[in-house]
Write a protein that holds these residues in place. Structure first.
Motif, short mmCIF file in Angstrom:
data_model
loop_
_atom_site.label_atom_id
_atom_site.label_comp_id
_atom_site.label_asym_id
_atom_site.label_seq_id
_atom_site.Cartn_x
_atom_site.Cartn_y
_atom_site.Cartn_z
N ARG A 187 -15.25 -13.15 -17.47
CA ARG A 187 -14.26 -13.78 -17.18
C ARG A 187 -13.95 -15.28 -17.50
NH1 ARG A 187 -10.14 -11.36 -14.90
NH2 ARG A 187 -9.01 -12.98 -13.45
N GLY A 188 -13.08 -15.68 -17.90
CA GLY A 188 -12.81 -16.94 -18.05
C GLY A 188 -11.38 -17.46 -18.33
N ASN A 189 -11.29 -18.72 -18.72
CA ASN A 189 -10.58 -19.47 -19.15
C ASN A 189 -9.76 -19.99 -20.44
OD1 ASN A 189 -8.78 -19.38 -16.82
ND2 ASN A 189 -10.60 -19.99 -16.20
N PRO A 190 -10.58 -19.04 -22.08
CA PRO A 190 -10.24 -19.94 -23.06
C PRO A 190 -9.33 -19.92 -23.60
CG PRO A 190 -10.47 -17.31 -22.92
CD PRO A 190 -10.73 -17.50 -21.58
N ARG A 191 -8.96 -20.77 -24.67
CA ARG A 191 -8.59 -21.27 -25.43
C ARG A 191 -7.06 -20.55 -26.05
NH1 ARG A 191 -8.25 -26.47 -29.24
NH2 ARG A 191 -6.03 -26.66 -28.94
N ARG A 192 -5.56 -20.22 -25.63
CA ARG A 192 -5.30 -19.57 -26.21
C ARG A 192 -4.47 -20.08 -27.35
NH1 ARG A 192 0.19 -15.71 -24.39
NH2 ARG A 192 0.63 -14.93 -26.71
N VAL A 193 -4.81 -19.46 -28.96
CA VAL A 193 -4.01 -20.49 -29.86
C VAL A 193 -3.41 -19.10 -30.76
CG1 VAL A 193 -5.21 -21.39 -32.19
CG2 VAL A 193 -6.56 -21.70 -30.38
N GLY A 194 -2.62 -19.14 -30.84
CA GLY A 194 -1.08 -18.16 -31.46
C GLY A 194 -1.77 -16.74 -30.41
N ASP A 195 -2.08 -15.64 -31.69
CA ASP A 195 -2.83 -14.48 -30.45
C ASP A 195 -4.19 -14.81 -30.73
OD1 ASP A 195 0.62 -14.08 -30.57
OD2 ASP A 195 0.09 -12.24 -32.69
N ASP A 196 -4.51 -15.48 -31.20
CA ASP A 196 -6.26 -15.40 -30.58
C ASP A 196 -6.91 -16.24 -29.32
OD1 ASP A 196 -8.78 -14.90 -31.37
OD2 ASP A 196 -8.71 -15.11 -33.27
N TYR A 197 -8.49 -15.69 -29.23
CA TYR A 197 -8.39 -16.79 -28.07
C TYR A 197 -9.99 -17.54 -28.50
CZ TYR A 197 -5.02 -14.49 -24.67
OH TYR A 197 -3.98 -13.88 -24.54
N LEU A 198 -9.89 -18.42 -28.13
CA LEU A 198 -11.01 -19.38 -28.43
C LEU A 198 -12.29 -20.08 -27.37
CD1 LEU A 198 -10.05 -20.68 -31.91
CD2 LEU A 198 -10.84 -18.73 -32.01
N GLY A 199 -12.69 -20.27 -27.99
CA GLY A 199 -13.86 -21.22 -26.47
C GLY A 199 -15.21 -20.59 -26.01
N VAL A 200 -15.71 -21.10 -25.73
CA VAL A 200 -16.88 -20.60 -24.93
C VAL A 200 -16.77 -19.50 -24.52
CG1 VAL A 200 -18.92 -21.38 -23.20
CG2 VAL A 200 -17.99 -22.83 -24.20
N ASP A 201 -15.85 -19.11 -22.90
CA ASP A 201 -15.74 -17.75 -22.83
C ASP A 201 -15.72 -16.76 -23.27
OD1 ASP A 201 -16.20 -19.23 -20.08
OD2 ASP A 201 -14.28 -19.59 -20.12
N VAL A 202 -15.13 -16.70 -24.78
CA VAL A 202 -15.31 -15.63 -26.07
C VAL A 202 -16.78 -15.37 -26.27
CG1 VAL A 202 -14.25 -14.99 -28.06
CG2 VAL A 202 -12.68 -15.94 -26.56
N ASN A 203 -16.66 -16.68 -26.95
CA ASN A 203 -18.68 -16.42 -27.01
C ASN A 203 -19.08 -15.69 -26.50
OD1 ASN A 203 -17.62 -17.61 -29.17
ND2 ASN A 203 -18.27 -19.80 -28.51
N ILE A 204 -18.91 -16.39 -24.75
CA ILE A 204 -20.26 -15.32 -23.89
C ILE A 204 -20.26 -13.57 -23.92
CG2 ILE A 204 -20.61 -15.09 -20.98
CD1 ILE A 204 -20.13 -18.56 -20.95
N ALA A 205 -18.64 -13.38 -24.22
CA ALA A 205 -18.39 -12.57 -23.65
C ALA A 205 -19.01 -11.39 -24.86
CB ALA A 205 -16.45 -11.78 -23.88
N ALA A 206 -18.66 -11.90 -26.57
CA ALA A 206 -19.35 -11.39 -27.53
C ALA A 206 -21.21 -11.23 -27.52
CB ALA A 206 -19.18 -12.34 -28.56
N ARG A 207 -21.77 -12.25 -26.88
CA ARG A 207 -22.85 -12.16 -26.76
C ARG A 207 -23.70 -10.82 -25.87
NH1 ARG A 207 -25.69 -14.93 -30.61
NH2 ARG A 207 -24.37 -17.26 -31.12
N VAL A 208 -22.28 -10.65 -24.60
CA VAL A 208 -22.98 -9.90 -23.36
C VAL A 208 -22.60 -8.98 -24.22
CG1 VAL A 208 -21.81 -9.52 -21.53
CG2 VAL A 208 -22.66 -11.33 -20.90
N MET A 209 -22.01 -8.35 -25.14
CA MET A 209 -21.41 -6.80 -25.37
C MET A 209 -22.55 -6.65 -26.47
SD MET A 209 -21.06 -5.56 -29.13
CE MET A 209 -20.06 -6.75 -29.50
N ALA A 210 -23.48 -7.58 -27.77
CA ALA A 210 -24.13 -7.21 -27.93
C ALA A 210 -26.01 -7.20 -27.17
CB ALA A 210 -24.71 -9.30 -28.88
N ALA A 211 -25.96 -6.98 -26.26
CA ALA A 211 -27.22 -7.40 -25.38
C ALA A 211 -26.73 -5.98 -24.86
CB ALA A 211 -27.50 -7.78 -24.34
N ALA A 212 -26.00 -5.06 -25.05
CA ALA A 212 -25.75 -3.06 -24.47
C ALA A 212 -26.30 -2.55 -25.46
CB ALA A 212 -24.20 -2.91 -24.16
N ASP A 213 -26.26 -1.72 -24.84
CA ASP A 213 -26.66 -0.84 -25.74
C ASP A 213 -25.63 0.64 -26.04
OD1 ASP A 213 -29.87 -1.24 -24.88
OD2 ASP A 213 -30.01 0.52 -23.57
N GLY A 214 -25.85 1.80 -26.75
CA GLY A 214 -25.15 2.61 -26.34
C GLY A 214 -24.10 3.28 -25.41
#
Length: 261
Positions: A187-214
């Motif tokens: 959870r955070g305040n990513p920057r919205r660009v059009g229909d997408d979101y960018l920024g550190v908070d998006v990258n953190i969410a992706a990294r958290v997912m990559a650490a999860a098991d099935g």
């Protein structure tokens, strides 16, 4: 009497030539390759938009024969949908929750499964994912091949959606592969660009997912801090380390605590 055959009209010769060219194996394979480079799949999920109806018509037109034109048409629809993807974005004054999902072991299986089985699985996963995400008030930002990025205003709904999507995907049948989805939330305040979101908070969410098991849902402390303690079971992920994330980032395994009443 000598009877000579009339020459075939030019428009028929041209039509036959174009049809034969359209079905040439190397052209069809090239068009399919280009289509695979475009993110998403125009045939799933069906939302009722005009682009979805066009994709269905293209797919059904001459489906019994290969066609480079049809493949390129589907690629064009696919690219348009990638730009215009999915629903109204959630609005929240104190931030949004970003969800990433991913199929564990999918790439290895896809290398030998063949296009038809791969697309069939991705369509099933896409339909389930969009149904659950939108049912919990979320919005899918974009497809990521074998996963999605979605956003939610309510962190509790995001957790429920992530868990229910993982559970639903685990019962999908695929020959030679048992689908197991993993999910990560931040959870955070990513920057919205059009229909997408960018920024550190998006990258953190992706990294958290990559650490999860099935079949596992991991959430950062920024999500867990906003949850009703009585609505979720939380277990710390003590060994979490990921490049590009804050050193003090707290990550937890979360499971909704559904009422039995």
């Amino acid at each position: 009497m000598i009877v000579t055959e009339r020459p075939e009209p030019w428009h028929r010769r041209t039509r036959r030539f174009l049809r034969a060219t359209d079905q040439r194996g190397e052209l069809v394979r090239g068009a399919r390759f280009l289509r695979r480079l475009v993110p998403g799949d125009p045939l799933v999920p069906s939302t009722g938009r005009s682009s979805d109806r066009l994709a269905r018509l293209l797919a059904e037109a001459g489906a019994d024969r290969p066609s480079a034109t049809r493949e390129l048409g589907l690629a064009a629809v696919q690219a348009w949908q990638a730009v215009r993807r999915s629903g109204a974005a959630p609005v929240s004054a104190d931030g949004i929750t970003v969800l990433f999902t991913d199929l564990v072991g999918f790439s290895t299986w896809a290398l030998q499964a063949g296009d038809e089985r791969v697309l069939e699985l991705l369509r099933s996963v896409g339909e389930v994912t969009e149904s659950v995400v939108t049912g919990h008030g979320g919005s899918i930002v974009k497809g990521l091949g074998d996963g999605v990025m979605a956003v939610f205003a309510d962190p509790g709904e995001a957790v429920n959606a992530a868990y229910e999507t993982c559970s639903a995907v685990s019962v999908i049948k695929a020959e030679g592969y048992l689908p197991h989805l993993r999910a990560g939330l931040h959870r955070g305040n990513p920057r919205r660009v059009g229909d997408d979101y960018l920024g550190v908070d998006v990258n953190i969410a992706a990294r958290v997912m990559a650490a999860a098991d099935g079949d596992e849902v991991l959430a950062s402390g920024s999500v867990v801090d906003e949850l009703d303690p009585g609505a979720v079971i939380v277990r710390p992920r003590r060994s979490f380390r990921a490049k590009g994330t804050p050193k003090d980032l707290r990550v937890y395994r979360v499971v909704p605590r559904y009422s039995t009443s």
